[in-house]
Enzyme design. Sequence first.
Site, PDB file in Angstrom:
ATOM      1  N   ARG A 127       0.824  -1.218   0.000  1.00 18.20           N
ATOM      2  CA  ARG A 127       0.000   0.000   0.000  1.00 18.20           C
ATOM      3  C   ARG A 127       0.859   1.268   0.000  1.00 18.20           C
ATOM      4  NH1 ARG A 127      -4.325  -1.934   4.711  1.00 18.20           N
ATOM      5  NH2 ARG A 127      -4.930  -3.892   3.683  1.00 18.20           N
ATOM      6  N   CYS A 146      -1.421  14.568 -14.891  1.00 18.90           N
ATOM      7  CA  CYS A 146      -1.038  13.626 -15.949  1.00 18.90           C
ATOM      8  C   CYS A 146      -0.318  12.428 -15.340  1.00 18.90           C
ATOM      9  CB  CYS A 146      -0.151  14.321 -16.975  1.00 18.90           C
ATOM     10  SG  CYS A 146      -0.987  15.639 -17.879  1.00 18.90           S
ATOM     11  N   ALA A 168       0.692  11.312 -21.588  1.00 13.77           N
ATOM     12  CA  ALA A 168       2.137  11.519 -21.656  1.00 13.77           C
ATOM     13  C   ALA A 168       2.542  12.151 -22.977  1.00 13.77           C
ATOM     14  CB  ALA A 168       2.859  10.187 -21.472  1.00 13.77           C
ATOM     15  N   HIS A 207       1.649   9.912 -26.307  1.00 12.73           N
ATOM     16  CA  HIS A 207       1.442  10.538 -27.615  1.00 12.73           C
ATOM     17  C   HIS A 207       2.556  11.509 -27.982  1.00 12.73           C
ATOM     18  CE1 HIS A 207      -0.775  12.711 -24.414  1.00 12.73           C
ATOM     19  NE2 HIS A 207      -0.170  13.782 -24.942  1.00 12.73           N
TER      20      HIS A 207
END
Length: 264
Positions: A127, A146, A168, A207
Amino acid sequence: MKQYKDLCRHVLENGEKKGDRTGTGTISTFGYQMRFNLQGGFPMLTTKKLHFKSIAHELLWFLKGDTNVRYLQENGVRIWNEWADENGELGPVYGSQWRSWRGADGETIDQISRLIHDIKTNPNSRRLIVSAWNVGEIDRMALPPCHCLFQFYVADGKLSCQLYQRSADVFLGVPFNIASYALLTMMIAHVTGLEPGEFVHTFGDVHIYQNHVEQVNLQLTRDVRPLPKLRFARNVDSIFDFAFEDFIIEDYDPHPHIKGAVSV
């Protein structure tokens, strides 16, 4: 770095042309992963020169819990200017979520302090996670995160980090993100008495903007050079005590900088 050039080729060869929020247009693929051994050098791109000062100060700004661009501007960093309002505010972006996540009961949670405590006291935990994707506050952010979730893993005295990045920008954003999270991993390893392990970078929509294709192709013609080294100038006990002057980059010999427009 070979991993980065492989990513560029993958997107160019397999991507689909898509429209996007900014109106620029992208070549986009979904799902990709890179791995970096932090014992093998500091993963800062060599196929173009990066501005380490911006990378380091942005990370320190996140860790302060700050969401106003004033600190960045005072240190010569302009990468968030386009999204700030007239007072320099960005809303509850990364720093706010990392240091003062607002729970449903109104309580605020310092995820970074909790993370470091848990690494020290329960290193086998599954965790060891920090999230910036606070659904209840997304609409108040100048730009939704992002790089939105990261997890740590301890084994054999080494600390590794995996980042999930929902969106990205290969040319401008990804090189910064690699170096930033590698630096964060090394900082946390330092204050928890561990050695740096791996940085694993996992992408959702990864991208290349249409107006960056020429720059990406230029990078693909450039040879990869040896990675620099990063060391700390002094022993630091708390993650929040690091200063820019504590970061020493050695043997960084990149190819020249390549300019590219930011899509806002």
